[in-house]
Design a protein around this motif. Structure first.
Motif, PDB file in Angstrom:
ATOM      1  N   ALA A   1     -23.256  27.100 -12.507  1.00 41.08           N
ATOM      2  CA  ALA A   1     -23.177  25.701 -12.942  1.00 41.08           C
ATOM      3  C   ALA A   1     -22.864  24.779 -11.769  1.00 41.08           C
ATOM      4  O   ALA A   1     -23.486  23.720 -11.600  1.00 41.08           O
ATOM      5  N   LEU A   2     -21.922  25.182 -10.929  1.00 39.87           N
ATOM      6  CA  LEU A   2     -21.565  24.352  -9.776  1.00 39.87           C
ATOM      7  C   LEU A   2     -22.721  24.285  -8.786  1.00 39.87           C
ATOM      8  O   LEU A   2     -22.973  23.233  -8.181  1.00 39.87           O
ATOM      9  N   GLY A   3     -23.439  25.381  -8.641  1.00 42.00           N
ATOM     10  CA  GLY A   3     -24.622  25.365  -7.783  1.00 42.00           C
ATOM     11  C   GLY A   3     -25.641  24.347  -8.251  1.00 42.00           C
ATOM     12  O   GLY A   3     -26.260  23.644  -7.447  1.00 42.00           O
ATOM     13  N   ALA A   4     -25.804  24.241  -9.571  1.00 42.25           N
ATOM     14  CA  ALA A   4     -26.735  23.256 -10.129  1.00 42.25           C
ATOM     15  C   ALA A   4     -26.249  21.836  -9.856  1.00 42.25           C
ATOM     16  O   ALA A   4     -27.027  20.962  -9.472  1.00 42.25           O
ATOM     17  N   ILE A   5     -24.958  21.603 -10.049  1.00 41.16           N
ATOM     18  CA  ILE A   5     -24.397  20.268  -9.801  1.00 41.16           C
ATOM     19  C   ILE A   5     -24.597  19.880  -8.345  1.00 41.16           C
ATOM     20  O   ILE A   5     -25.044  18.769  -8.025  1.00 41.16           O
ATOM     21  N   HIS A   6     -24.292  20.798  -7.447  1.00 43.78           N
ATOM     22  CA  HIS A   6     -24.412  20.514  -6.008  1.00 43.78           C
ATOM     23  C   HIS A   6     -25.867  20.425  -5.555  1.00 43.78           C
ATOM     24  O   HIS A   6     -26.138  19.931  -4.452  1.00 43.78           O
ATOM     25  N   ALA A   7     -26.797  20.907  -6.400  1.00 39.88           N
ATOM     26  CA  ALA A   7     -28.220  20.797  -6.073  1.00 39.88           C
ATOM     27  C   ALA A   7     -28.811  19.458  -6.507  1.00 39.88           C
ATOM     28  O   ALA A   7     -30.005  19.214  -6.304  1.00 39.88           O
ATOM     29  N   GLY A   8     -27.990  18.586  -7.092  1.00 39.30           N
ATOM     30  CA  GLY A   8     -28.485  17.287  -7.528  1.00 39.30           C
ATOM     31  C   GLY A   8     -28.932  17.276  -8.974  1.00 39.30           C
ATOM     32  O   GLY A   8     -29.902  16.604  -9.329  1.00 39.30           O
ATOM     33  N   LEU A   9     -28.224  18.003  -9.828  1.00 36.18           N
ATOM     34  CA  LEU A   9     -28.560  18.075 -11.247  1.00 36.18           C
ATOM     35  C   LEU A   9     -28.453  16.701 -11.904  1.00 36.18           C
ATOM     36  O   LEU A   9     -27.497  15.971 -11.690  1.00 36.18           O
ATOM     37  N   SER A  10     -29.448  16.357 -12.731  1.00 35.98           N
ATOM     38  CA  SER A  10     -29.398  15.116 -13.501  1.00 35.98           C
ATOM     39  C   SER A  10     -29.121  15.358 -14.974  1.00 35.98           C
ATOM     40  O   SER A  10     -28.532  14.503 -15.648  1.00 35.98           O
TER      41      SER A  10
ATOM     42  N   GLY B   1     -18.305  13.409 -13.819  1.00 38.40           N
ATOM     43  CA  GLY B   1     -18.009  13.298 -12.390  1.00 38.40           C
ATOM     44  C   GLY B   1     -16.518  13.264 -12.124  1.00 38.40           C
ATOM     45  O   GLY B   1     -15.701  13.017 -13.022  1.00 38.40           O
ATOM     46  N   ASN B   2     -16.152  13.517 -10.885  1.00 38.58           N
ATOM     47  CA  ASN B   2     -14.746  13.458 -10.470  1.00 38.58           C
ATOM     48  C   ASN B   2     -14.709  13.267  -8.958  1.00 38.58           C
ATOM     49  O   ASN B   2     -15.734  12.941  -8.347  1.00 38.58           O
ATOM     50  N   ALA B   3     -13.555  13.467  -8.368  1.00 36.50           N
ATOM     51  CA  ALA B   3     -13.421  13.243  -6.928  1.00 36.50           C
ATOM     52  C   ALA B   3     -14.331  14.153  -6.114  1.00 36.50           C
ATOM     53  O   ALA B   3     -14.762  13.801  -5.013  1.00 36.50           O
ATOM     54  N   HIS B   4     -14.664  15.337  -6.664  1.00 36.10           N
ATOM     55  CA  HIS B   4     -15.501  16.295  -5.945  1.00 36.10           C
ATOM     56  C   HIS B   4     -16.964  16.236  -6.382  1.00 36.10           C
ATOM     57  O   HIS B   4     -17.823  16.845  -5.751  1.00 36.10           O
ATOM     58  N   ILE B   5     -17.231  15.510  -7.486  1.00 37.34           N
ATOM     59  CA  ILE B   5     -18.603  15.377  -7.995  1.00 37.34           C
ATOM     60  C   ILE B   5     -18.880  13.886  -8.162  1.00 37.34           C
ATOM     61  O   ILE B   5     -18.585  13.295  -9.209  1.00 37.34           O
ATOM     62  N   PRO B   6     -19.411  13.233  -7.134  1.00 36.82           N
ATOM     63  CA  PRO B   6     -19.517  11.774  -7.142  1.00 36.82           C
ATOM     64  C   PRO B   6     -20.514  11.202  -8.148  1.00 36.82           C
ATOM     65  O   PRO B   6     -20.338  10.074  -8.607  1.00 36.82           O
ATOM     66  N   GLU B   7     -21.575  11.938  -8.521  1.00 37.38           N
ATOM     67  CA  GLU B   7     -22.583  11.405  -9.443  1.00 37.38           C
ATOM     68  C   GLU B   7     -22.441  12.036 -10.826  1.00 37.38           C
ATOM     69  O   GLU B   7     -22.400  13.257 -10.957  1.00 37.38           O
TER      70      GLU B   7
END
Length: 554
Positions: free
Chosen positions: A13-22, A45-51
């Motif tokens: 899941a985190l890999g998807a988020i960091h890959a630019g998941l919409s 989103g949070n401090a580590h996930i800006p979008e």
């Protein structure tokens, strides 16, 4: 690089988020559930996930994949999550999606359950990837679950196909430390330029299937060069070859020291497989001197069954894989003659006795006077009067399987996608939830009953800002005018019973004299920033003729 301790599901899941998941969609099922739970928890989103991104559960796996297709259609990256038996439910859009021109990266994360800890069978999803002829990635640890998920999105966009990520129970539910990489920004909204890549009308589907076959060489080259398909020969005993995949590689390494001792210090040659299609050249190199091969794979014997076809043997086999027989299209006597190395048969045309002119193509089209024609003219007029795009695509018109699919061709040219039964509703939902301002689904009355209701339940639950247009001609027209399972008079109470607001369920008579009036009402519903359903009603002309003929005969 930052370190986090995560479950395998959470790492994916985190890999998807960091890959630019919409956007992400799924249906809960052990051992896949934690992927979507992690995505939902972090969607704001949070401090580590800006979008921020969209993440939600769906009625079933089919509606989830169709919503994700809508996101990909809009040019953004989407993930779908399910367990292995859920892929059976999603198989219709999954198989068809391989023939689409995937725009935004689409990753289907499927968690298999070897040993049936909480499942009714031991199905292996690698068969589905091979069946659809798309790449499959099989991580062996939490770090690979993270990095392979990131890679899967890039791979999907490079080859314009969906990519399957195969997880298994022990990986999904075990926790380990992973190192993360910089976060990639989300894709901008950008619909596909060639909408025929998203329409599986037979003429386009045949062309797209040829394109999928042509991509296989690229898949094999990618697989052969991939670092996860690691071949170890130097200094090894090549008399014994060991092939591992997924978690089988971990379990082999845990026993390797004892295994080597039992063989008087001989370390066998080994190939670990982490991505598919199978790296055929590496398998052949491993086995060219081997007297025995041990295959250690989690799940069913996918690799083992293929070895007989890959390894050298005394019988030469010719067929579709080596080009002796056509890989695409139907067989006919002339195709078989070429496969048998026989010369072409003499005939009237080949002998030059008859010369036929080049005849124009005659694609199928809607019947003259078909109510769908008037409905499409109304849709065109309403859409033309919407607010212009604000720097990005502002409309998406996703249609479905049925005779109304012919509205995608001239003179109407309205639908922009045709994938599978029921996909129009889910795709419109996904397009809306990823930023398309005016998302429209177009579906027939029979197809709506077949598999559109489930996606409408999802859209009602989310109050998605989209408009579903039901073209109700009171019959299953395309296949010969069979009766629908529920009559037109039941549609209103059925849809209201699902929870739609009554003021946004509009019924219109599909006639040309009402074009202006109907277009104004439709435009109003399209502009409404919630869910609306518009039903165009008029009996199919062919059904009308059959009904009248039947009445006269009584």
């Amino acid at each position: 690089m930052k370190e986090q301790a995560l479950l395998g599901d959470e790492a994916a899941a985190l890999g998807a988020i960091h890959a630019g998941l919409s956007a992400a969609y799924g249906y809960p099922g052990t051992p896949s559930t934690e992927i979507m739970e992690y995505l939902i928890e972090n969607a704001a989103g949070n401090a580590h996930i800006p979008e921020a991104f969209h993440a939600s559960w769906c009625t079933n796996e089919k509606t989830a994949l169709e919503a994700a297709l809508g996101v990909s259609f809009a040019g953004r990256r989407a993930m779908v999550t399910m367990k292995h038996v859920g892929l059976n439910v999603a198989s219709d859009p999954f198989m068809n999606s391989a023939l689409l021109g995937i725009k935004g990266g689409l990753v289907i994360a499927v968690a298999d359950d070897p040993g049936m800890h909480s499942s009714q069978n031991e199905q292996d999803s690698r068969f589905y990837a091979a069946f659809a002829m798309v790449p499959c990635l099989e991580p062996r640890n939490q770090q690979e679950a993270y990095s392979m998920t990131r890679e899967a999105f890039d791979l999907s966009e490079k080859f314009q196909v969906p990519v399957l990520l195969r997880m298994t129970t022990r990986l999904s539910h075990a926790r380990a430390q992973i190192k993360t990489e910089p976060i990639r920004a989300q894709n901008p909204l950008s619909k596909a330029g060639d909408k025929t890549q998203w329409m599986l009308l037979p003429a386009y589907a045949r062309r797209n299937y040829v394109a999928l076959i042509e991509k296989q060489t690229g898949f094999l080259e990618w697989s052969a060069a991939h670092p996860s398909n690691k071949l170890d020969l130097d200094g090894r005993d090549t008399g014994l070859g060991v092939i591992t995949s997924g978690l089988g590689g971990n379990y082999y390494e845990e026993n390797l020291e004892d295994f080597v001792k039992s063989r008087s210090g001989k370390i066998p040659a080994r190939l670990h497989i982490g991505v598919y299609p199978l790296p055929i050249d590496s398998i052949r190199r491993l086995c060219e001197k081997a007297e025995r091969v041990i295959v250690i794979e989690e799940g069913q014997p996918v690799i083992e069954e293929r070895l007989r076809g890959i390894l050298p043997h005394s019988i030469t086999i010719n067929g579709k894989l080596d080009g002796t027989i056509n890989r695409t299209g139907e067989l006919d006597p002339d195709v078989v003659r070429r496969g048998l190395a026989l010369p072409p048969r003499p005939g009237a045309l080949s002998a030059g006795a008859v010369t036929l002119p080049n005849l124009p193509g005659r694609p199928p089209q809607l019947c003259t006077g078909c109510p769908h024609g008037d409905s499409y003219e109304t849709i065109k007029k309403a859409v033309q009067e919407l607010d212009p795009a604000e720097g990005h695509p502002n409309t998406a018109i996703n249609a479905d399987i049925g005779c109304y699919a012919l509205g995608a061709t001239p003179p109407y040219s309205v639908p922009e996608s045709i994938v599978c039964m029921g996909a129009s509703v889910g795709m419109a939902r996904g397009a809306a939830e990823t930023g398309i301002k005016y998302a429209i689904g177009v579906i027939g009355d029979s197809t709506f009953l077949h598999s559109g209701i489930s996606s409408l339940i999802d859209a009602i639950a989310a109050d998605t800002p989209m408009t579903l247009i039901i073209l109700d001609n009171s019959i299953v027209a395309m296949t010969g005018c069979q009766q629908t399972m529920v009559g037109s008079d039941k549609f209103r109470p059925l849809i209201l019973g699902l929870g739609l607001k009554g003021e946004h369920l509009i019924e219109l008579e599909a006639k040309r004299q009402f074009l202006e009036e109907n277009a104004a009402k439709l435009k109003k519903e399209i502009e409404y920033r919630g869910l609306s359903v518009v039903i165009f009603q008029r009996e199919c002309l062919e059904a009308f003729r059959k009904r009248k003929k039947s009445e006269k005969s009584k």
